[in-house]
Design a protein around this motif. Structure first.
Motif, PDB file in Angstrom:
ATOM      1  N   PHE A 274       0.694  -1.338   0.048  1.00  0.00           N
ATOM      2  CA  PHE A 274      -0.251   0.047   0.529  1.00  0.00           C
ATOM      3  C   PHE A 274       0.946   1.141   0.148  1.00  0.00           C
ATOM      4  O   PHE A 274       0.207   2.432  -0.364  1.00  0.00           O
ATOM      5  N   GLU A 275       2.189   0.763   0.234  1.00  0.00           N
ATOM      6  CA  GLU A 275       3.040   2.228   0.426  1.00  0.00           C
ATOM      7  C   GLU A 275       4.042   2.733  -1.252  1.00  0.00           C
ATOM      8  O   GLU A 275       3.965   2.060  -2.015  1.00  0.00           O
ATOM      9  N   ASP A 276       3.428   3.613  -1.164  1.00  0.00           N
ATOM     10  CA  ASP A 276       3.939   4.769  -2.663  1.00  0.00           C
ATOM     11  C   ASP A 276       5.715   4.499  -2.004  1.00  0.00           C
ATOM     12  O   ASP A 276       5.941   5.382  -2.354  1.00  0.00           O
ATOM     13  N   HIS A 302     -11.507   0.047   3.634  1.00  0.00           N
ATOM     14  CA  HIS A 302     -12.089   0.057   2.205  1.00  0.00           C
ATOM     15  C   HIS A 302     -13.338  -0.435   1.460  1.00  0.00           C
ATOM     16  O   HIS A 302     -14.284  -0.132   0.721  1.00  0.00           O
ATOM     17  N   PHE A 328      -4.013  -1.321  -2.873  1.00  0.00           N
ATOM     18  CA  PHE A 328      -4.729   0.436  -3.432  1.00  0.00           C
ATOM     19  C   PHE A 328      -3.850   1.294  -2.473  1.00  0.00           C
ATOM     20  O   PHE A 328      -3.357   1.003  -2.236  1.00  0.00           O
ATOM     21  N   LYS A 329      -4.317   1.932  -3.489  1.00  0.00           N
ATOM     22  CA  LYS A 329      -3.249   3.322  -2.568  1.00  0.00           C
ATOM     23  C   LYS A 329      -4.568   4.366  -2.045  1.00  0.00           C
ATOM     24  O   LYS A 329      -5.912   4.768  -1.626  1.00  0.00           O
ATOM     25  N   ASP A 331      -6.326   6.808   0.738  1.00  0.00           N
ATOM     26  CA  ASP A 331      -6.740   8.221  -0.148  1.00  0.00           C
ATOM     27  C   ASP A 331      -6.424   8.597   1.714  1.00  0.00           C
ATOM     28  O   ASP A 331      -5.047   8.224   2.488  1.00  0.00           O
ATOM     29  N   GLN A 332      -6.113   9.900   1.308  1.00  0.00           N
ATOM     30  CA  GLN A 332      -5.707  11.029   2.113  1.00  0.00           C
ATOM     31  C   GLN A 332      -6.462  10.810   3.963  1.00  0.00           C
ATOM     32  O   GLN A 332      -5.845  10.208   5.170  1.00  0.00           O
TER      33      GLN A 332
END
Length: 576
Positions: A274-276, A302, A328-329, A331-332
């Motif tokens: 999940f980490e960018d 989610h 998934f990415k 969100d904030q």
């Protein structure tokens, strides 16, 4: 309350310019304490556990009993609970943390959240939360008496008059959440899953299973496979369920349970997914083991958002069980929720002058291993005294059918100078502390257990010395390698402690233990009295270590109830 409290209130009522508000405040407080004392007459977990043992042969007995109680309190149909949009979470370790992450994430979407968990640390109202906060004393009293009186009015020869402690609080939580119109309810299983009274929920939105391990063996079984079978009992047809990476055999049991009830079953990927890139997600709860809890929380939140229409269509059922859930990415709101999550008593550090308290309610072998890893990391990150005068102290208690020797053995590598044992009572007398009363045990029972724990520790230390003849026992300051010999004179001879050697002591309550450990150097704790139960041990080299050490590092672990009592004394605001 103690009489002195009533006397103080009477004086305040005479001199206070806000007399009306004070009277109202006093009345609310007294009503709340009356509710807690009445709740305690239903007993604590011991009676509930015995009830579960009797009913585990037929899980329908559990559900029928709960349905009957719910109907008697005004919920005519179990379907009423479907309105709560439940997220149901079980597991051996980490389920509370996963729930805390999940609740905090969903609150960031401007949703009104309910959260039911156990046990409580300081006050029983912590178990029932709205928007992350324990319900007020006023709300607790209101709903307690509503439920209690309805059950009293409807009892007859065919119905048990009252549910046990945990079952009552579960029913009360459902009423609170329904009446306060929460958008969702995060429900943490009490014990197991299949026979747990929270399993009355028939149509949760999503389910979760945190890490599995050995605990409550007299109730759930003595193997990890039996325990996994119990945990999988919360799975429901067509309701997605997620779990974190598990050992192969319990994972296979969970898979079978999911297939039996046609439950879409998913395995959470690691948090790394999940980490960018190299940007790590920041977690509000310390410890590397919290990463799997955070990954589970992301999947639960989610999926809930998707199935409830906040993110479009929900996740379709999978034909493969278990299927690796796609990452998934976040969100904030999810990122901020993970960072802002708070769960007291788990990997918590309190800096109080020269005394640093490391607090974690680990009480299984796997959670204790995680606690030790966290303590090593947290302690090493602290600034070291230039003269090396650091003292490490273990404050420990354990309850129930847990293997004390196994837990204490895991703590040996932490190199404690002293091991201190005490019951979960904040004071010798529990009067005025109704939230922590337990009528199932006596002070003699719990002190006997503490002495047994101390004996386990002494034997482990003696075995360690026997196995390693080169193990230094120099009477210098700081660290296991520099502590006094095991058979040197006792730390101090006082009626409040019963030392068997110079490194371990038993105290009758948490307050006495904390006072001795801190030696008056924690600004949040009173100094030792010059006379009485805690004389200043000036003649002992061991006491001089505590009195003069630049840093005292204390690990509190073994029991969430012990942790709750410690937090109550170290941070009085938690009782307000």
């Amino acid at each position: 309350f103690h009489p002195s409290f009533h006397q103080l209130i009477a004086i305040l009522l005479q001199i206070s310019p806000v007399e009306g508000r004070t009277k109202k405040l006093t009345s609310t407080c007294l009503q709340f304490q009356d509710a807690i004392r009445t709740l305690n007459t239903l007993q604590t977990n011991a009676s509930y556990l015995e009830q579960v043992k009797r009913e585990r042969g037929d899980p329908q007995l559990q559900l029928q009993a709960m349905a009957g109680f719910l109907e008697r309190t005004g919920l005519k149909q179990v379907e009423d609970l479907d309105q709560l949009n439940v997220i149901h979470v079980t597991g051996t370790k980490g389920k509370g943390s996963a729930c805390a992450f999940t609740e905090r994430i969903l609150r960031n979407y401007n949703l009104k959240t309910g959260f039911y968990s156990s046990p409580h640390l300081v006050q029983v109202r912590e178990r029932i939360r709205i928007n992350g906060q324990p319900i007020s004393q006023e709300l607790f009293s209101k709903y307690f008496w509503q439920v209690y009186n309805r059950l009293e009015e409807t009892k007859d020869s065919h119905h048990a008059s009252m549910p046990a402690y945990f079952r009552f609080l579960t029913i009360m939580a459902f009423h609170v959440f329904l009446q306060e119109k929460v958008d969702l309810a995060v429900i943490e299983v009490g014990i197991g899953g299949a026979y747990d009274c929270t399993n009355i929920v028939r149509k949760p939105i999503v389910c979760g299973v945190s890490s599995l391990g050995i605990d409550h063996t007299s109730i759930l079984g003595d193997t990890i496979e039996k325990i996994a079978w119990q945990k999988g009992g919360i799975f429901k047809p067509s309701v997605p369920a997620f779990t974190v990476p598990q050992p192969e055999r319990p994972l296979e049991v969970l898979k079978q349970r999911a297939e039996e009830c046609q439950c879409p079953f998913f395995l959470c990927p690691d948090l790394d997914a999940f980490e960018d890139g190299h940007k790590l997600l920041q977690l509000g709860l310390a410890g590397d083991h919290q990463r799997s809890n955070a990954a589970l929380a992301l999947q639960l939140s989610h999926t809930w958002l998707g199935r409830c229409g906040y993110l479009g269509k929900g996740r379709p059922p999978s034909k493969r069980v278990p299927c690796l859930a796609p990452a998934f990415k976040p969100d904030q709101p999810m990122v901020q929720g993970l960072q802002a999550a708070v769960w007291l008593g788990r990997n918590q550090v309190l800096h109080h002058g020269p005394v640093t308290w490391y607090i974690d309610g680990a009480h299984t072998t796997s959670s204790m291993q995680a606690c030790v890893r966290w303590f090593h990391q947290a302690a090493l990150n602290e600034d070291k005294p230039t003269d090396g005068s650091e003292v490490r102290v273990l404050l420990f208690n354990v309850t129930g059918d847990r293997d004390t020797a196994a837990l204490l053995k895991l703590l040996l590598p932490c190199h404690f100078d002293y091991a201190v044992f005490c019951p979960n009572y904040t004071e010798v007398s529990t009067l005025g502390n109704a939230d922590q009363q337990n009528f199932n045990v006596t002070l003699e029972n719990v002190l006997t257990r503490c002495l047994q724990n101390q004996n386990h520790w002494n034997r482990l230390m003696e075995a360690k010395l026997t196995q390693d003849p080169w193990f230094p026992v120099l009477p210098e300051v700081g660290g296991w390698l520099k502590q006094p010999p095991l058979h040197s004179p006792p730390i101090f001879a006082a009626s409040s402690a019963r030392p068997l050697n110079s490194n371990s002591l038993v105290f009758p309550c948490i307050s006495h233990a904390l006072q001795w450990i801190s030696q008056g150097r924690d600004p949040n704790l009173p100094a030792l009295a010059p006379q009485g139960l805690h004389p200043h041990p000036v003649a002992s080299s061991g006491a001089v270590l505590l009195k003069e050490a630049v840093a005292i590092r204390v690990l509190v672990t073994g029991s969430l109830h012990l942790v709750g009592g410690v937090l109550k004394l170290l941070d009085p605001t938690l009782s307000q």
